[in-house]
Design a protein around this motif. Structure first.
Motif, short mmCIF file in Angstrom:
data_model
loop_
_atom_site.label_atom_id
_atom_site.label_comp_id
_atom_site.label_asym_id
_atom_site.label_seq_id
_atom_site.Cartn_x
_atom_site.Cartn_y
_atom_site.Cartn_z
N LEU A 1 8.69 -9.86 2.39
CA LEU A 1 8.49 -10.94 3.36
C LEU A 1 9.27 -10.58 4.62
O LEU A 1 10.49 -10.57 4.61
CB LEU A 1 8.99 -12.27 2.80
N LEU B 1 18.42 -15.82 4.39
CA LEU B 1 17.00 -15.51 4.24
C LEU B 1 16.78 -14.03 3.90
O LEU B 1 15.65 -13.61 3.69
CB LEU B 1 16.24 -15.87 5.51
N ASP B 2 17.86 -13.25 3.89
CA ASP B 2 17.73 -11.83 3.52
C ASP B 2 18.10 -11.69 2.05
O ASP B 2 19.25 -11.96 1.68
CB ASP B 2 18.72 -10.96 4.32
N TYR B 3 17.18 -11.30 1.25
CA TYR B 3 17.54 -11.12 -0.16
C TYR B 3 16.55 -10.23 -0.90
O TYR B 3 15.46 -9.94 -0.43
CB TYR B 3 17.66 -12.46 -0.88
N ASP B 4 16.98 -9.81 -2.07
CA ASP B 4 16.15 -9.03 -2.98
C ASP B 4 16.30 -9.72 -4.32
O ASP B 4 17.40 -9.77 -4.88
CB ASP B 4 16.71 -7.60 -3.02
N PHE B 5 15.24 -10.30 -4.81
CA PHE B 5 15.35 -11.13 -6.02
C PHE B 5 14.34 -10.68 -7.07
O PHE B 5 13.19 -10.39 -6.75
CB PHE B 5 15.11 -12.61 -5.65
N TYR B 6 14.81 -10.67 -8.31
CA TYR B 6 13.93 -10.21 -9.38
C TYR B 6 14.14 -11.10 -10.60
O TYR B 6 15.28 -11.29 -11.06
CB TYR B 6 14.29 -8.77 -9.73
N ILE C 1 9.08 -17.55 3.27
CA ILE C 1 9.80 -17.75 2.01
C ILE C 1 9.35 -19.05 1.35
O ILE C 1 9.12 -19.12 0.14
CB ILE C 1 11.33 -17.78 2.26
N ILE D 1 11.03 -9.90 -5.09
CA ILE D 1 10.87 -10.40 -3.72
C ILE D 1 11.94 -9.78 -2.83
O ILE D 1 13.12 -9.91 -3.10
CB ILE D 1 11.03 -11.94 -3.65
N ILE D 2 11.47 -9.11 -1.79
CA ILE D 2 12.42 -8.56 -0.82
C ILE D 2 12.15 -9.28 0.49
O ILE D 2 11.04 -9.24 1.01
CB ILE D 2 12.24 -7.04 -0.66
N SER D 3 13.16 -9.99 0.96
CA SER D 3 12.92 -10.83 2.12
C SER D 3 13.97 -10.56 3.19
O SER D 3 15.11 -10.20 2.87
CB SER D 3 12.96 -12.28 1.66
N GLY D 4 13.60 -10.74 4.42
CA GLY D 4 14.58 -10.62 5.49
C GLY D 4 13.97 -10.06 6.76
O GLY D 4 12.86 -9.52 6.74
N GLU D 5 14.71 -10.21 7.85
CA GLU D 5 14.24 -9.60 9.09
C GLU D 5 14.35 -8.08 8.91
O GLU D 5 15.33 -7.59 8.38
CB GLU D 5 15.12 -10.06 10.25
#
Lengths: 374, 415, 174
Positions: B185, A5-10, B255, B15-19
């Motif tokens: 997020l 769930l940790d990501y950086d997407f473009y 997400i 999109i930058i996601s994570g705790e």
């Protein structure tokens, strides 16, 4: 601890595919206030493509030009000529018609023009501080795996930066030509390799899973038909997977294949077709390895695409590929790399992989140049 | 897979996601060479301490504290947008950070239109000049969105809706340029959302994903997003409602909502939103609640046109391959379980929706008015089945009293 | 490497001619249909007075403009100048999109969902106009073609008589 769930997407490009997609270009040009595009096309491609683009401008009255017809063996002088042409006519956008080299040329001249750099200064290009011209990529079935990404590879020139993403990707059946089955098969192998690499990535994030899943569906469509529709599905698959792939570190198969292609051993697709089955079969051997765990995640996240189906698809596509291209000449050289590949895959650190591969390939190159057998 | 004859897909928000993803905000601002951002949020989030959290992160990154505007009403309106745009110009800001739900994000998008598109020396900045589809023809200034609801998906869409109270109309803005530059997020941003709102916004996101998968604009790329979104929402919604403090399921839900936003921004939505928008604007019902109530009815209405798609979705919604009708039953049962989990606050029919004074928010005499107004909502173009006044009224009556639609009574168009 | 410096925009004369004719015909038939079909009359009744709307190919292609006014009813204004925008504009983005829509191979809904058209102005009025166009297509076209252009085909009462009157009034411009 990082998780899926940790990501950086473009995913920058706007993708337009299907019936009369070419005709949407003038409107797109107007939407970013461009009216003087540079057109790049392969010299050997039919001139009807120019006519179609010209006809598409009938209601917008956009005057196209300059049009550079790129020869097969592009020289450094040609690149400089294109940049000079751009300066002379103050172009405000780029339309590159075709897949493969031409898209890399478009990305390169775009960077040089916007930064006002000469080709020799490319190493010091300030990639983080320029706004590129809108780049419209009109793709055909001769995919090299980099068209929709933020990467370019042109002989010894390599760049990797988010400014290199094309703005608008057009997939129109009028760009397809009959008798390119060999190229299509190669494109399918490249796309499949990238999809598998993205799919097996340690951290298969939900967003990568979405793109690769779409790509697999498209590849399934390509496999079942041999029409222009199938080629459209193939290019869509390539674009979807390239976008996913550009957000992960390149996997071992693509990296090795790229190196082998640069070294002139074989084409990228040939290397991939040989390496991919070994790469995939390796995954099942290493029970308990991080890769094996990542497959558990894949099974959990993407259970609607059973792994058996994907394997089936892979073998079908490989069979299709082998029909057109004989890998036997190169397979001898490449097979010897497989043992090394296994070693590489045990490492999660990308820099380390990269160093190992570079060593490996330079070693391979020197031995082959000397005529030795590996 | 069905290869559509034509499709367009654009989803260019980073999109930058994570705790603890919020820790990356200062770095993101620096990478965009942003020096003086304007932070937009509302009073509720300020009181909940989220504004402080964001400012702390910015200050930790050794960046100056941003200019803050907190007076954003629940329904973004023209006056507020013009007011903020003046403030932006006056203070020489160079970017916008939006912290909040749909209203804050829409307001931020609208402000960005005005400040990016109007001439730098323009005395009068008026958003109305840019209303409509594809009127915006240039890249906008950086906009970073920090969504706090995990439902609207606004952080990924090409749409903004702003109310013009003076002329009593809603202005719709659509353009690829309206997609924010980046979104972060982080479960910290959604932790304070109470369970009944989590349920409602989660169902809103689920509706986005399902409508994106079943309406006319669907394409394989948006389908990929929808399926992934449905899986994430179904796996995490009930758990989030029951365990509001669980960060992992909060993040997964955010997400899921983001993926659903990307999907519907490209393939658009249908009858559930057509009716839901109008119920919301006439009766003041929360958008997420409208969606969760109307979702099974809208799918029943379209059933004869979307049987194949719903069958495919059953794998995600029921856990096994079932008939289309099974998918709708699974949604009804999910709604019932959410009702139980929220002690009855997540209602399943329009009759039970209460306003602030604990009276019915929707009355039977509202229904014909809603049906007329809904015919003017643009989303009905994208619905697979034709919609007319009688159809909407029939659907509304069913959703009001809570009885399923009779398939024999639904008017069916040709294949 | 060969460089060609400019390429003037091409022409699609037949498609352009067809679109001019069909838009002219649609414009005049809307004007006539108000007197013939109660459904279309009712839809126009709901639109504000003195409202103009256009349907055309962007940015410089053929188009038609209609005005609803209290004095003259619904009138077809021809192409009208683009300098003064209509209150509501239905813009078809390119000529090929217009051909798909106006040769009735693609319905308005499908065109909208493929992003080939956009509505600029009050969306609620846009929805009304689309309903008018759908009903008009049912009146003008044979069932087998009209079915491709609309989502739900319902045969109006006395369609034969209405269709004849509509064609006559459209052609004589009354």
């Amino acid at each position: 601890m990082s998780s899926i769930l940790d990501y950086d997407f473009y995913a920058y490009p706007n993708i337009c595919s299907g019936l009369k997609a070419l005709d949407t270009i003038p409107r797109e040009l107007l939407s970013f206030q461009a009216s003087n595009p540079l057109i790049l096309k392969y010299q050997k491609d039919p001139s009807r493509l120019e006519r179609q683009l010209k006809a598409a401008c009938c209601t917008s009255q956009i005057v196209l030009g300059p049009i550079c017809r790129i020869p097969e063996n592009l020289s450094k002088d040609d690149i400089s000529t294109i940049v000079d042409t751009m300066k002379e006519s103050s172009v405000d956008s780029i339309i590159a018609m075709g897949s493969g080299t031409i898209q890399s040329v478009a990305k390169l001249v775009n960077s040089l023009y916007c930064c006002d750099f000469a080709l020799e200064e490319i190493e010091s290009l300030p990639c983080d501080s320029f706004t590129p011209l809108p780049h419209i990529a009109v793709l055909d079935e001769r995919i090299d795996g980099r068209e929709a990404t933020n990467r370019l590879l042109l002989d010894e020139y390599r760049l990797h930066h988010d400014s290199l993403y094309p703005e608008y990707i057009v997939i129109d059946e009028r760009m397809m030509a009959s008798g390119r089955d060999k190229e299509s098969a190669a494109s399918a192998i490249i796309s499949l390799t990238q999809t598998c690499e993205a799919y097996r990535d340690y951290l298969l994030t939900p967003v990568i899973a979405s793109w690769t899943k779409s790509s697999l569906h498209f590849l399934g469509e390509y496999q079942s038909m041999s029409t222009k529709q199938a080629k459209i599905a193939l290019i869509n698959a390539a674009v979807a997977t390239q976008i996913a792939h550009s957000n992960i570190p390149p996997g071992p198969v693509t990296t090795i294949s790229e190196m082998l292609a640069i070294s002139g051993f074989c084409s990228e697709a040939q290397a991939m077709a040989t390496l991919l089955p070994h790469f995939l079969s390796q995954l099942t051997f290493d029970k308990g390895s991080p890769l094996d765990e990542s497959f558990d995640e894949i099974a959990m996240i993407c259970s609607d695409v059973p792994w058996n189906d994907i394997q089936q698809m892979i073998s079908e596509l490989l069979k299709n590929y082998e029909r057109y291209i004989h890998c036997s000449k190169t397979s001898g050289i490449i097979t010897s790399l497989i043992r090394q590949t296994h070693r590489l895959m045990q490492h999660s650190n990308n820099t380390e992989i990269h160093t190992l591969i570079t060593d490996l390939v330079s070693h391979t190159t020197s031995q082959t140049v000397m005529g030795g057998e590996l | 897979m069905r290869l559509p004859p034509f499709s367009q897909f654009c989803s260019r928000t980073r999109i930058i996601s994570g705790e603890h993803a919020l820790e990356r905000l200062p770095g993101l601002l620096s990478s965009m060479s942003v020096k003086n951002p304007l932070l937009l949020t509302d009073k509720g989030l300020e009181a909940a301490g989220l504004l402080r959290l964001v400012i702390d992160h910015i200050e930790k990154g050794k960046l100056p504290a941003p200019l803050i505007f907190t007076d954003i009403p629940p329904d973004s309106d023209l006056q507020t947008v013009n007011e903020i745009a003046h403030l932006y110009r006056e203070k020489g800001c160079d970017s916008i950070i939006a912290l909040g739900g749909g209203s804050v994000i829409d307001t931020a998008k609208a402000v960005n239109i005005v400040v990016s598109c109007a001439e730098p020396d323009a005395q009068v900045l008026d958003l109305r000049d840019f209303s409509g589809a594809d009127v915006i023809t240039q890249r906008l200034l950086p906009l970073i969105v920090l969504p706090t609801t995990a439902g609207t998906g606004s952080e990924a869409t090409i749409v903004a809706v702003i109310k013009d109270h003076e002329n009593n109309r809603k202005m719709l803005f659509t353009s690829n340029f309206l997609q924010p530059t980046a979104t972060i997020l982080d479960p910290d941003l959604t932790l304070t959302l109470p369970p009944f709102l989590t349920a409602a916004v989660g169902m809103d996101a689920l509706t986005h994903a399902i409508e994106a998968y079943t309406c006319l604009g669907k394409n394989p790329l948006s389908d990929g997003m929808s399926l992934q979104a449905i899986r994430m929402i179904i796996d995490n919604l009930e758990y989030s409602v029951a365990h509001p403090e669980d960060r992992s399921s909060r993040l997964a839900l955010a997400i899921g909502a983001n993926l659903a936003g990307q999907a519907f921004s490209n393939s658009m939505v249908g009858i559930i939103h057509t009716v839901g928008h109008t119920v919301g604007s006439i009766c003041g019902v929360h958008h997420g609640l409208c969606m969760s109530i109307l979702l099974p009815y809208g799918l029943e209405y379209n059933l004869h046109k979307i049987e194949k798609e719903l069958k495919e979705l059953s794998l995600y919604l029921c856990g096994e391959q079932k008939e289309a009708i099974g998918t709708i039953a699974a949604i009804r049962s999910l709604n019932d379980r959410l009702k139980k989990a929220t002690a009855g606050r997540h209602v399943t029919r329009l009759h039970d929706v209460l306003d602030r004074d604990k009276r019915s928010a929707v009355r039977p005499d509202h229904l014909p008015i809603i049906a007329v107004e809904a015919l003017g909502d643009g989303s009905h173009f994208y619905n697979p089945e034709q919609i007319d006044y009688d159809d909407i009224l029939y659907l509304l009556n069913a959703a009001y009293w809570g009885y399923p639609l009779d398939r024999e009574l639904i008017q069916k168009g040709h294949e | 490497m060969k460089i060609r410096w400019r390429l003037s925009p091409g022409r699609k004369p037949f498609k352009s001619l067809y679109l001019h004719i069909i838009l002219w015909f649609l414009g005049r038939s809307i004007q006539a249909a108000v007197h013939i079909d109660p459904k279309i009359r009712q839809e126009f009744f709901n639109l504000p007075d003195d409202m103009t709307f256009s349907l055309g190919v962007e940015p410089q292609g053929p188009r038609m403009v209609i005005r609803k006014s209290t004095q003259t009813g619904v009138s077809y204004l021809g192409r009208a100048s683009r300098k003064t925008p209509a209150d509501l504009e239905i813009k078809i983005h390119d000529i090929e999109g217009a051909m798909l829509l106006l040769t009735f191979r693609e319905s308005t809904a499908i065109s909208a969902s493929h992003g080939r058209i956009s509505i600029v102005g009050n969306v609620a009025h846009g929805c009304t106009i689309v309903r008018i166009l759908d009903q008009l297509e049912i009146l003008l076209l044979p069932k087998c073609i009209a079915k491709r252009a609309v989502k739900r085909y319902s045969t109006p009462d006395r369609i034969g008589a209405m269709r004849t009157r509509l064609y006559v009034r459209t052609l004589i411009g009354y």
